[in-house]
Scaffold this motif. Structure first.
Motif, PDB file in Angstrom:
ATOM      1  N   TRP A 101      -3.551   8.958  -3.274  1.00  0.00           N
ATOM      2  CA  TRP A 101      -4.457   7.807  -2.647  1.00  0.00           C
ATOM      3  C   TRP A 101      -5.815   7.969  -3.003  1.00  0.00           C
ATOM      4  CZ3 TRP A 101      -2.673   3.006  -1.522  1.00  0.00           C
ATOM      5  CH2 TRP A 101      -3.531   2.180  -0.585  1.00  0.00           C
ATOM      6  N   GLU A 102      -6.304   8.900  -2.889  1.00  0.00           N
ATOM      7  CA  GLU A 102      -7.975   9.022  -3.102  1.00  0.00           C
ATOM      8  C   GLU A 102      -8.399   8.928  -4.367  1.00  0.00           C
ATOM      9  OE1 GLU A 102      -6.347  10.579   0.695  1.00  0.00           O
ATOM     10  OE2 GLU A 102      -5.762  11.001  -1.166  1.00  0.00           O
ATOM     11  N   ASN A 103      -7.398   9.181  -5.056  1.00  0.00           N
ATOM     12  CA  ASN A 103      -7.860   9.089  -6.727  1.00  0.00           C
ATOM     13  C   ASN A 103      -7.711   7.873  -7.254  1.00  0.00           C
ATOM     14  OD1 ASN A 103      -7.632  11.743  -6.292  1.00  0.00           O
ATOM     15  ND2 ASN A 103      -6.552  12.228  -8.145  1.00  0.00           N
ATOM     16  N   LEU A 104      -7.466   6.747  -6.461  1.00  0.00           N
ATOM     17  CA  LEU A 104      -7.533   5.310  -7.065  1.00  0.00           C
ATOM     18  C   LEU A 104      -9.073   4.950  -7.416  1.00  0.00           C
ATOM     19  CD1 LEU A 104      -5.251   3.473  -4.426  1.00  0.00           C
ATOM     20  CD2 LEU A 104      -5.111   3.619  -7.004  1.00  0.00           C
ATOM     21  N   PHE A 149       0.677  -1.101   0.034  1.00  0.00           N
ATOM     22  CA  PHE A 149      -0.044  -0.115  -0.147  1.00  0.00           C
ATOM     23  C   PHE A 149       1.080   1.303   0.035  1.00  0.00           C
ATOM     24  CE2 PHE A 149      -3.834  -2.425   2.285  1.00  0.00           C
ATOM     25  CZ  PHE A 149      -4.097  -3.181   1.083  1.00  0.00           C
ATOM     26  N   GLN A 150       2.078   0.979   0.691  1.00  0.00           N
ATOM     27  CA  GLN A 150       2.850   2.385   0.856  1.00  0.00           C
ATOM     28  C   GLN A 150       3.471   2.565  -0.806  1.00  0.00           C
ATOM     29  OE1 GLN A 150       3.436   4.563   3.269  1.00  0.00           O
ATOM     30  NE2 GLN A 150       4.303   5.503   1.356  1.00  0.00           N
ATOM     31  N   ASN A 151       3.804   1.414  -1.173  1.00  0.00           N
ATOM     32  CA  ASN A 151       4.659   1.500  -2.534  1.00  0.00           C
ATOM     33  C   ASN A 151       3.584   2.303  -3.398  1.00  0.00           C
ATOM     34  OD1 ASN A 151       6.914   0.605  -1.455  1.00  0.00           O
ATOM     35  ND2 ASN A 151       6.488  -1.623  -2.344  1.00  0.00           N
ATOM     36  N   VAL A 152       2.255   1.529  -3.521  1.00  0.00           N
ATOM     37  CA  VAL A 152       1.319   2.260  -4.391  1.00  0.00           C
ATOM     38  C   VAL A 152       1.046   4.062  -4.141  1.00  0.00           C
ATOM     39  CG1 VAL A 152      -1.205   2.339  -4.968  1.00  0.00           C
ATOM     40  CG2 VAL A 152       0.014  -0.050  -4.889  1.00  0.00           C
ATOM     41  N   LYS A 153       1.046   4.233  -2.798  1.00  0.00           N
ATOM     42  CA  LYS A 153       0.872   5.718  -2.447  1.00  0.00           C
ATOM     43  C   LYS A 153       2.271   6.505  -3.186  1.00  0.00           C
ATOM     44  CE  LYS A 153       0.064   8.783   1.281  1.00  0.00           C
ATOM     45  NZ  LYS A 153       0.593   9.018   2.494  1.00  0.00           N
ATOM     46  N   THR A 154       3.339   5.817  -2.930  1.00  0.00           N
ATOM     47  CA  THR A 154       4.452   6.616  -3.414  1.00  0.00           C
ATOM     48  C   THR A 154       4.418   7.011  -4.847  1.00  0.00           C
ATOM     49  OG1 THR A 154       5.853   5.707  -1.496  1.00  0.00           O
ATOM     50  CG2 THR A 154       7.142   6.367  -3.627  1.00  0.00           C
TER      51      THR A 154
END
Length: 138
Positions: A80-83, A66-71
């Motif tokens: 994050w909120e735009n996923l 999850f952190q890697n996706v956010k990065t």
């Protein structure tokens, strides 16, 4: 217009592909796993000398992926909120789904993208989870 994006803050891809591609206001992330940047370290994984998984901690891997996706999102001009859509690949649905689902609810309490979760036999590196994401860019 299509732009390839390589994040300096995310783990390096394990093949010849970008972290993400922007097409208009859509952002398509390549598969993202829980590896740490600059190494082959995978949080919560113990390997034998042959490189096979002895044991793993799905909770540690979920937090890391999850952190890697956010990065990658933030490096790409998104957040994050735009996923809007996430496909999740688990290597052991029966053992890991409850933990992954609980953590998903914590991370996506306010922003809830569409989600598909599938079980697969294995992933290219000794990981138990990988995410494929689509987001918007404001």
């Amino acid at each position: 217009m299509t732009d390839s994006i390589h994040s300096e803050n995310a783990p390096e891809p394990v093949g010849l592909y970008p972290h993400a591609r922007r097409v208009g206001n859509l952002l398509f992330l390549s598969g993202v796993g829980p590896r740490k940047k600059g190494s082959k370290e995978i949080p919560g994984v113990t390997l034998n000398p042959a490189g096979d998984i002895i044991e793993y901690d799905i909770e540690a891997q979920c937090h890391s992926v999850f952190q890697n996706v956010k990065t990658i999102l933030e490096s790409s001009g998104s957040r994050w909120e735009n996923l809007v859509d996430v496909t999740v690949y688990l290597t052991n649905m029966r053992a890991d789904f409850a933990t992954y689902n609980r953590l998903w609810a914590e991370y996506f309490k306010d922003a809830q993208p569409c989600r598909t979760t599938v079980e697969i036999l294995s992933l290219p590196t000794p990981i138990a989870i990988e995410l494929k994401c689509i987001a918007t860019i404001d």
